[in-house]
Design an enzyme around this catalytic site. Structure first.
Site, PDB file in Angstrom:
ATOM      1  N   LYS A 122       1.059  -1.435   0.093  1.00 50.24           N
ATOM      2  CA  LYS A 122      -0.157  -0.012   0.147  1.00 50.24           C
ATOM      3  C   LYS A 122       0.738   0.944   0.089  1.00 50.24           C
ATOM      4  CE  LYS A 122      -2.372  -0.750   3.875  1.00 50.24           C
ATOM      5  NZ  LYS A 122      -1.732  -2.153   4.094  1.00 50.24           N
ATOM      6  N   CYS A 180     -12.177   3.105  17.824  1.00 53.30           N
ATOM      7  CA  CYS A 180     -10.564   2.709  17.126  1.00 53.30           C
ATOM      8  C   CYS A 180      -9.855   2.561  18.656  1.00 53.30           C
ATOM      9  CB  CYS A 180      -9.739   3.489  16.310  1.00 53.30           C
ATOM     10  SG  CYS A 180      -7.758   3.170  15.602  1.00 53.30           S
ATOM     11  N   MET A 181      -9.330   3.678  18.750  1.00 58.58           N
ATOM     12  CA  MET A 181      -8.187   3.675  20.040  1.00 58.58           C
ATOM     13  C   MET A 181      -8.812   4.203  21.115  1.00 58.58           C
ATOM     14  SD  MET A 181      -5.547   2.480  18.432  1.00 58.58           S
ATOM     15  CE  MET A 181      -4.787   2.352  19.509  1.00 58.58           C
ATOM     16  N   MET A 234      -7.986  -3.724  17.385  1.00 57.19           N
ATOM     17  CA  MET A 234      -9.261  -4.097  17.331  1.00 57.19           C
ATOM     18  C   MET A 234      -9.792  -4.963  17.617  1.00 57.19           C
ATOM     19  SD  MET A 234      -9.687  -1.087  17.034  1.00 57.19           S
ATOM     20  CE  MET A 234      -7.689  -0.187  17.229  1.00 57.19           C
ATOM     21  N   GLY A 290      -4.109   2.133  15.332  1.00 55.31           N
ATOM     22  CA  GLY A 290      -4.809   1.857  13.637  1.00 55.31           C
ATOM     23  C   GLY A 290      -4.097   2.937  12.841  1.00 55.31           C
ATOM     24  N   GLN A 291      -4.260   4.049  13.252  1.00 51.84           N
ATOM     25  CA  GLN A 291      -4.479   5.219  11.821  1.00 51.84           C
ATOM     26  C   GLN A 291      -2.959   5.917  12.133  1.00 51.84           C
ATOM     27  OE1 GLN A 291      -8.154   7.158  11.130  1.00 51.84           O
ATOM     28  NE2 GLN A 291      -8.489   6.856  12.973  1.00 51.84           N
TER      29      GLN A 291
HETATM   30  P1  MGD Z   1     -11.167   6.088   5.525  1.00 53.83           P
HETATM   31  O1  MGD Z   1     -10.940   5.237   4.668  1.00 53.83           O
HETATM   32  O2  MGD Z   1     -10.151   6.563   6.425  1.00 53.83           O
HETATM   33  O3  MGD Z   1     -12.708   5.837   6.812  1.00 53.83           O
HETATM   34  O4  MGD Z   1     -12.835   5.313   9.275  1.00 53.83           O
HETATM   35  P2  MGD Z   1     -12.824   6.532   8.246  1.00 53.83           P
HETATM   36  O5  MGD Z   1     -11.820   7.492   8.896  1.00 53.83           O
HETATM   37  O6  MGD Z   1     -14.219   7.240   7.922  1.00 53.83           O
HETATM   38  O7  MGD Z   1     -12.144   7.662   6.092  1.00 53.83           O
HETATM   39  C1  MGD Z   1     -10.919   9.064   5.478  1.00 53.83           C
HETATM   40  C2  MGD Z   1     -11.513  10.081   4.212  1.00 53.83           C
HETATM   41  O8  MGD Z   1     -10.799  11.071   4.521  1.00 53.83           O
HETATM   42  C3  MGD Z   1     -11.878   9.619   3.284  1.00 53.83           C
HETATM   43  O9  MGD Z   1     -13.247   9.303   2.556  1.00 53.83           O
HETATM   44  C4  MGD Z   1     -10.372  10.080   2.104  1.00 53.83           C
HETATM   45  O10 MGD Z   1     -10.933  10.429   0.644  1.00 53.83           O
HETATM   46  C5  MGD Z   1     -10.586  11.006   2.439  1.00 53.83           C
HETATM   47  N1  MGD Z   1      -8.800  11.841   2.628  1.00 53.83           N
HETATM   48  C6  MGD Z   1      -8.164  10.992   2.630  1.00 53.83           C
HETATM   49  N2  MGD Z   1      -6.799  12.161   2.348  1.00 53.83           N
HETATM   50  C7  MGD Z   1      -6.948  13.014   3.537  1.00 53.83           C
HETATM   51  C8  MGD Z   1      -6.289  14.522   3.367  1.00 53.83           C
HETATM   52  O11 MGD Z   1      -5.758  14.701   3.198  1.00 53.83           O
HETATM   53  N3  MGD Z   1      -7.506  15.354   3.180  1.00 53.83           N
HETATM   54  C9  MGD Z   1      -8.877  14.943   3.327  1.00 53.83           C
HETATM   55  N4  MGD Z   1      -9.778  16.135   4.280  1.00 53.83           N
HETATM   56  N5  MGD Z   1      -9.223  13.856   3.053  1.00 53.83           N
HETATM   57  C10 MGD Z   1      -8.595  13.128   2.970  1.00 53.83           C
HETATM   58  C11 MGD Z   1     -11.992   4.491   9.885  1.00 53.83           C
HETATM   59  C12 MGD Z   1     -12.711   3.958  11.520  1.00 53.83           C
HETATM   60  O12 MGD Z   1     -13.612   3.172  10.943  1.00 53.83           O
HETATM   61  C13 MGD Z   1     -11.470   3.983  11.936  1.00 53.83           C
HETATM   62  S1  MGD Z   1     -10.359   4.542  12.137  1.00 53.83           S
HETATM   63  C14 MGD Z   1     -12.028   2.497  11.976  1.00 53.83           C
HETATM   64  S2  MGD Z   1     -10.328   1.388  13.477  1.00 53.83           S
HETATM   65  C15 MGD Z   1     -13.055   1.625  12.322  1.00 53.83           C
HETATM   66  N6  MGD Z   1     -12.745   0.299  12.614  1.00 53.83           N
HETATM   67  C16 MGD Z   1     -13.726  -0.462  11.337  1.00 53.83           C
HETATM   68  C17 MGD Z   1     -13.987  -1.667  12.006  1.00 53.83           C
HETATM   69  O13 MGD Z   1     -13.005  -2.814  12.350  1.00 53.83           O
HETATM   70  N7  MGD Z   1     -15.351  -2.578  10.928  1.00 53.83           N
HETATM   71  C18 MGD Z   1     -16.196  -1.990  10.678  1.00 53.83           C
HETATM   72  N8  MGD Z   1     -17.168  -2.645  10.581  1.00 53.83           N
HETATM   73  N9  MGD Z   1     -16.576  -0.754  11.142  1.00 53.83           N
HETATM   74  C19 MGD Z   1     -14.684  -0.058  11.223  1.00 53.83           C
HETATM   75  N10 MGD Z   1     -15.288   1.502  11.079  1.00 53.83           N
HETATM   76  C20 MGD Z   1     -14.224   2.097  12.108  1.00 53.83           C
HETATM   77  P1  MGD Z   2      -8.584  -5.762  12.502  1.00 62.21           P
HETATM   78  O1  MGD Z   2      -9.290  -6.312  10.659  1.00 62.21           O
HETATM   79  O2  MGD Z   2      -9.813  -4.912  12.549  1.00 62.21           O
HETATM   80  O3  MGD Z   2      -7.249  -5.265  12.258  1.00 62.21           O
HETATM   81  O4  MGD Z   2      -5.568  -3.494  12.652  1.00 62.21           O
HETATM   82  P2  MGD Z   2      -6.317  -5.430  13.384  1.00 62.21           P
HETATM   83  O5  MGD Z   2      -7.216  -4.920  14.480  1.00 62.21           O
HETATM   84  O6  MGD Z   2      -5.032  -5.956  13.601  1.00 62.21           O
HETATM   85  O7  MGD Z   2      -9.549  -7.222  13.399  1.00 62.21           O
HETATM   86  C1  MGD Z   2      -8.091  -7.781  13.980  1.00 62.21           C
HETATM   87  C2  MGD Z   2      -8.594  -9.015  14.876  1.00 62.21           C
HETATM   88  O8  MGD Z   2      -9.656  -8.776  15.657  1.00 62.21           O
HETATM   89  C3  MGD Z   2      -8.976  -9.787  13.895  1.00 62.21           C
HETATM   90  O9  MGD Z   2      -8.353 -11.251  12.947  1.00 62.21           O
HETATM   91  C4  MGD Z   2     -10.137 -10.493  13.989  1.00 62.21           C
HETATM   92  O10 MGD Z   2     -10.541 -11.454  13.752  1.00 62.21           O
HETATM   93  C5  MGD Z   2      -9.693 -10.542  15.318  1.00 62.21           C
HETATM   94  N1  MGD Z   2     -10.800 -10.890  16.686  1.00 62.21           N
HETATM   95  C6  MGD Z   2     -12.336 -10.753  16.360  1.00 62.21           C
HETATM   96  N2  MGD Z   2     -12.591 -10.871  17.243  1.00 62.21           N
HETATM   97  C7  MGD Z   2     -11.872 -11.034  18.544  1.00 62.21           C
HETATM   98  C8  MGD Z   2     -11.794 -11.255  19.336  1.00 62.21           C
HETATM   99  O11 MGD Z   2     -13.055 -11.598  20.369  1.00 62.21           O
HETATM  100  N3  MGD Z   2     -10.918 -11.835  20.662  1.00 62.21           N
HETATM  101  C9  MGD Z   2      -9.798 -11.091  19.979  1.00 62.21           C
HETATM  102  N4  MGD Z   2      -8.508 -11.766  20.668  1.00 62.21           N
HETATM  103  N5  MGD Z   2      -9.504 -11.508  18.287  1.00 62.21           N
HETATM  104  C10 MGD Z   2     -10.904 -10.690  17.534  1.00 62.21           C
HETATM  105  C11 MGD Z   2      -6.888  -1.916  12.801  1.00 62.21           C
HETATM  106  C12 MGD Z   2      -5.768  -1.487  11.891  1.00 62.21           C
HETATM  107  O12 MGD Z   2      -5.757  -1.558  10.972  1.00 62.21           O
HETATM  108  C13 MGD Z   2      -6.679  -0.439  12.290  1.00 62.21           C
HETATM  109  S1  MGD Z   2      -8.053  -0.081  13.658  1.00 62.21           S
HETATM  110  C14 MGD Z   2      -6.697   0.710  11.690  1.00 62.21           C
HETATM  111  S2  MGD Z   2      -7.605   2.789  11.519  1.00 62.21           S
HETATM  112  C15 MGD Z   2      -5.367   0.731  10.410  1.00 62.21           C
HETATM  113  N6  MGD Z   2      -6.530   0.009   9.421  1.00 62.21           N
HETATM  114  C16 MGD Z   2      -6.484  -0.330   7.970  1.00 62.21           C
HETATM  115  C17 MGD Z   2      -6.663  -1.069   7.061  1.00 62.21           C
HETATM  116  O13 MGD Z   2      -8.032  -0.512   7.241  1.00 62.21           O
HETATM  117  N7  MGD Z   2      -6.277  -1.341   6.085  1.00 62.21           N
HETATM  118  C18 MGD Z   2      -4.689  -2.736   5.857  1.00 62.21           C
HETATM  119  N8  MGD Z   2      -4.249  -3.310   5.233  1.00 62.21           N
HETATM  120  N9  MGD Z   2      -3.681  -1.559   8.131  1.00 62.21           N
HETATM  121  C19 MGD Z   2      -4.736  -1.066   8.512  1.00 62.21           C
HETATM  122  N10 MGD Z   2      -3.667  -1.035   9.499  1.00 62.21           N
HETATM  123  C20 MGD Z   2      -4.519  -0.462  10.852  1.00 62.21           C
HETATM  124 FE1  SF4 Z   3       2.682  -0.047   4.899  1.00 62.03          FE
HETATM  125 FE2  SF4 Z   3       1.186   1.063   7.089  1.00 62.03          FE
HETATM  126 FE3  SF4 Z   3       4.145   1.273   6.553  1.00 62.03          FE
HETATM  127 FE4  SF4 Z   3       2.174   2.748   5.234  1.00 62.03          FE
HETATM  128  S1  SF4 Z   3       3.329   2.838   7.290  1.00 62.03           S
HETATM  129  S2  SF4 Z   3       4.157   1.358   4.321  1.00 62.03           S
HETATM  130  S3  SF4 Z   3       0.621   0.648   5.711  1.00 62.03           S
HETATM  131  S4  SF4 Z   3       3.072  -0.851   7.120  1.00 62.03           S
END
Ligand code: MGD
Ligand code: MGD
Ligand code: SF4
Length: 752
Positions: free
Chosen positions: A78, A170-171, A338, A375-376
């Site tokens: 990525k 998230c956090m 998460m 995460g972010q």
């Molecule tokens: P993103 O796709 O990261 O998702 O949720 P979001 O923050 O809503 O959205 C970022 C937005 O900013 C995008 O629309 C992108 O196009 C825009 N963007 C990119 N770069 C820039 C920039 O430089 N400036 C501006 N102004 N905009 C920009 C993430 C959220 O989702 C998170 S953090 C978590 S941990 C949750 N995880 C989660 C999950 O595990 N399961 C489910 N089902 N839902 C989840 N929702 C949550």
């Molecule tokens: P997830 O896929 O949300 O990713 O990073 P992670 O938390 O590692 O879920 C983590 C794991 O939790 C999964 O493998 C799921 O099976 C497990 N899980 C589900 N239920 C349970 C439970 O009850 N107990 C335990 N122990 N495990 C469980 C999230 C992180 O990733 C975040 S928050 C963000 S904002 C970023 N988003 C992101 C992305 O959108 N794409 C990619 N490629 N990388 C990312 N990195 C970050």
């Molecule tokens: Fe990959 Fe995350 Fe490193 Fe970007 S910050 S290169 S997404 S591991």
């Protein structure tokens, strides 16, 4: 020229080495560039340093990992594919407004028209309904300067604490865990611990897909030393669990029982660190009553391996093995994400992980630490540290504390009493209040809530009802459907600012290229908007983002976040610095709370560790009982649905979806189902499968795979055509208010 996925894989020795263990990582991309500009990857909280190659025409042509940052030149796919995202044809390049309400089309207008249009609505709302009728909803992907500025504008300018953001999704539970256990947010360890750990306890984190470069570092550590052990606790067989010595495959949502059960074995087998416990720890129950060590031991003694087995399905012997490995290893590093945080008892789960480190003394030594993975890319530095949430103020202060409010008011030069003492709306409550009409106007920055909030059918009503001003870069974002004004924001590398990653490392992203079309840096947009909406311009005396950094850096002085030593000049020269960093000659801190390492611990402090977050210096070990998830499977809805990430997409795929190589890897969402369940339900690969929950039903193509344990199905959430969050409830953690995205009950059946 940018390199294709195939070129990268072919050309990278690192990728070849890692493909054997499940997560591709890439060294540098080769490309002719006139100059290289330093930055940080746009995506995950790993925070890899990058160098962006810019040609003579000022165009970014290449990207490579920064050899001087923690990632030592590596990037995952990525990150290595970021350049085409900048130049995507999907970029929003002009301001747009809906002239006649939500049903009208977005039409292009000038900046002045767009800014005045938004400002008037906010100003009118404040005049008629008071400051709490407006809000800011921000992001852990915004630059630090943007979040700091927005927080100041809303809390001191408009005088509302309705400032929240996606780190709440998230956090928030990790923050709650650190705050309640140690009295201060943010991890004490760093990535260097990975190179020193002898046991990894990875729980609820699919590190291989979500933090690939860190996973590579873990895998390298394991390869270099066969004695290093890896425990993975996850109800799915993920790429991460492929390198585990022990994979604890168990009933989702039951971790609390396992963690208490491990504590029980630790005491039963005398694997605890009695000296550490006596010197440093205190014990407390859920009602806040002080408890003794003996009472804590009695409490965890209920969680015998047999009892843990009853609740979690984990073999009793496995509970014992995991507890021994955790406690007996010379240096245990816990990593979680998460699977622990997105739970209705996420803060408790965080506390119980800290409990294990504290009772075994697995803390404050290289390799021994609890280290929550962020995460972010800027949830730590930009939102948590700047206090850009409804209950916080900068540098660990809280709105409920008068002294804290006064300190910030004095610093910001506003009269005492300006900042409201009442907490604002946390995310879920904010969208509820938008739907009910209490919040009339919201400014959404760098996040896509119409795709990512839980229980979408309920919360998009808020976006339909309130006036929405949104900054965006890509037309693909779902939230644009609800926006009344769209401000085209300068994207990554088109402006400058700081990101702070998991390990307290702040790195500067320098501007490499000009913003696309008419897009502008968000700090400019925020200031222009705020001035027109009636905020006193004296609050924003900045020429540029460097001025904002300067103010924020100085504000951190004397606080536990102290990064006063990180001047802009220094951040330009160095590839990231870890706070605390109190002076310009301080190298940054690896081990927090440790004498001789952490500059905030007095050099002659009487004990080796000093947990200065607590008035008495003593972290709290909590007596937290097992509680089931909000909506476990039952007779009517017999499966558990969990959601999460895939390696090649970022959240809502507005960015990764622009890269053909990444899009092709995962063109659409799917549902993973265990082969035994699939057989019973007569489901084959690719069949349309209906997931029906108490909220909604949707059809996904099936992926029959042993990844999920029986009774569990998994859907990624990146696909806007299959918005899985429509199926989810909106239960949140009682303390952190983080939604439980990881567990809901569902029916599963083949369509038709
Ligand atoms: P993103 O796709 O990261 O998702 O949720 P979001 O923050 O809503 O959205 C970022 C937005 O900013 C995008 O629309 C992108 O196009 C825009 N963007 C990119 N770069 C820039 C920039 O430089 N400036 C501006 N102004 N905009 C920009 C993430 C959220 O989702 C998170 S953090 C978590 S941990 C949750 N995880 C989660 C999950 O595990 N399961 C489910 N089902 N839902 C989840 N929702 C949550
Ligand atoms: P997830 O896929 O949300 O990713 O990073 P992670 O938390 O590692 O879920 C983590 C794991 O939790 C999964 O493998 C799921 O099976 C497990 N899980 C589900 N239920 C349970 C439970 O009850 N107990 C335990 N122990 N495990 C469980 C999230 C992180 O990733 C975040 S928050 C963000 S904002 C970023 N988003 C992101 C992305 O959108 N794409 C990619 N490629 N990388 C990312 N990195 C970050
Ligand atoms: Fe990959 Fe995350 Fe490193 Fe970007 S910050 S290169 S997404 S591991």
């Amino acid at each position: 020229m940018t390199l294709s996925r195939r070129d990268f894989i072919k050309g990278s020795a690192a990728a070849l080495a890692l493909s054997a263990i499940g997560g591709p990582c890439f060294a540098a991309a080769k490309e002719e560039a006139d100059k290289w500009v330093k930055g940080v990857c746009r995506y995950c909280g790993t925070g890899c340093g990058v160098l962006v190659g810019v040609n003579k025409d000022g165009r970014a042509v290449s990207i490579k990992g920064d050899p001087n940052n923690h990632n030592q030149g590596l990037l995952c796919l990525k990150g290595a594919m970021l350049i085409p995202v900048i130049y995507s044809t999907d970029r929003i390049t002009e301001p747009m407004i809906r002239k006649d309400g939500k049903k009208s089309e977005l039409t292009k207008v000038s900046w002045d028209v767009a800014l005045d249009f938004a400002a008037k609505r906010f100003k009118d709302a404040v005049a008629e309904y008071g400051p709490d009728s407006i809000a800011y909803y921000g992001s852990g992907q915004a630059l630090t300067e943007e979040s700091y500025l927005a927080n100041k504008i809303w809390k001191a300018g408009f005088r509302t604490n309705n400032v929240d953001g996606n780190p709440r999704l998230c956090m928030a539970s990790a923050v709650g865990g650190y705050m309640t256990t140690f009295g201060k947010d943010e991890p004490m360890g760093t990535y260097n611990d990975i190179d020193n750990a002898t046991c990894f306890f990875i729980i609820g984190s699919n590190t291989s897909e979500a933090h690939p470069v860190l996973f590579r570092r873990i895998a390298r550590r394991k390869q270099s030393s066969p004695d290093v052990k890896i425990i993975v606790v996850d109800p799915r067989r993920t790429n991460t669990s492929r390198i585990a010595d022990l994979h604890v495959f168990f009933k989702p949502g039951t971790d609390l029982a396992l963690l208490n059960g491990m504590a029980h074995i630790i005491f039963k087998e005398e694997l605890d660190d009695d000296r550490f416990i006596k010197r440093y720890l205190q014990f407390q129950d859920n009602e806040g009553n002080a408890r003794s060590l003996e009472e804590y031991k009695e409490f965890v003694a209920q969680y015998t391996p047999e009892k843990v087995h009853e609740i979690t399905g984990i073999d009793p012997d496995m509970v014992v093995k995991v507890a021994r490995m955790f406690a007996e290893s010379p240096a245990t590093l816990s990593l979680w994400c998460m699977g622990i945080n997105q739970r209705s008892r996420g803060v408790w789960a965080n506390n119980l992980i800290h409990n294990l480190h504290l009772i075994t003394g697995q803390i404050g030594r290289p390799g021994a630490s609890p280290l929550s993975l962020t995460g972010q890319p800027n949830a730590c530095g930009g939102v948590r540290d700047t206090g850009s949430l409804a209950h916080l103020l900068p540098a660990g202060r809280v709105v409920a504390n008068e002294k804290h409010r006064n300190e910030i008011e004095d610093y910001w030069g506003v009269p005492r009493g300006t900042i409201q003492p009442k907490m604002g709306h946390h995310t879920v409550a904010l969208f509820e209040n938008m739907a009910s009409g209490n919040v009339k106007a919201v400014f959404i920055h760098c996040t896509n809530p119409a795709h990512t909030l839980p229980h979408l059918n309920k919360y998009t009503k808020g976006l339909e009802t309130a006036f929405v001003a949104q900054t965006e870069c890509f037309h693909d974002a779902e939230t644009l459907k609800y926006a009344d004004v769209v401000f085209p924001a300068a994207f990554w590398c088109e402006t400058e600012g700081v990101y702070g990653c998991t390990e307290r490392r702040y790195s500067l992203i320098e501007q490499a290229v000009a913003p696309a079309g008419q897009s502008r840096p968000a700090v400019e947009i925020l200031m222009e908007f705020a001035k027109r909406a009636g905020v006193d311009p004296k609050l924003m005396p900045y020429k540029n983002s460097a001025d904002i950094w300067e103010e924020w850096r100085k504000l951190s002085q004397g606080t536990p976040y102290n990064f006063y030593g990180m001047t802009r000049e220094r951040l330009k020269k160095e590839s990231g610095i870890k706070w605390p960093c109190p002076s310009e000659d301080h190298p940054g801190t690896d081990l927090r709370y440790v004498r001789g390492e952490d500059p905030l611990v007095p050099v002659n402090h009487e004990t080796k560790m000093f947990f200065y977050g607590r008035p008495d210096g003593k972290p709290i070990v909590y007596l937290r009982p097992y509680q089931p998830p909000f909506e476990p499977a039952d007779d009517e809805y017999p499966f558990v649905l969990t959601t999460g990430r895939v390696i090649d997409h970022w959240h809502t795929a507005t960015m990764t979806g622009q890269v053909p190589e990444l899009r092709k890897a995962y063109p659409s969402a799917f549902v993973e189902i265990n082969p035994d369940d699939a057989k019973k339900l007569n489901i084959n690969n690719g069949d349309p499968v209906v997931l029906e929950t108490r909220r909604d039903k949707m059809t996904f193509p099936a992926r029959v795979t042993a990844t999920c344990m029986p009774g569990l199905v998994f859907c990624p959430f990146f696909d806007k055509k299959l918005l899985v969050n429509r199926l989810f409830h909106d239960a949140v953690d009682a303390a952190s208010k983080e939604p439980e995205y990881k567990i809901c009950a569902t029916k599963v059946y083949k369509q038709g």
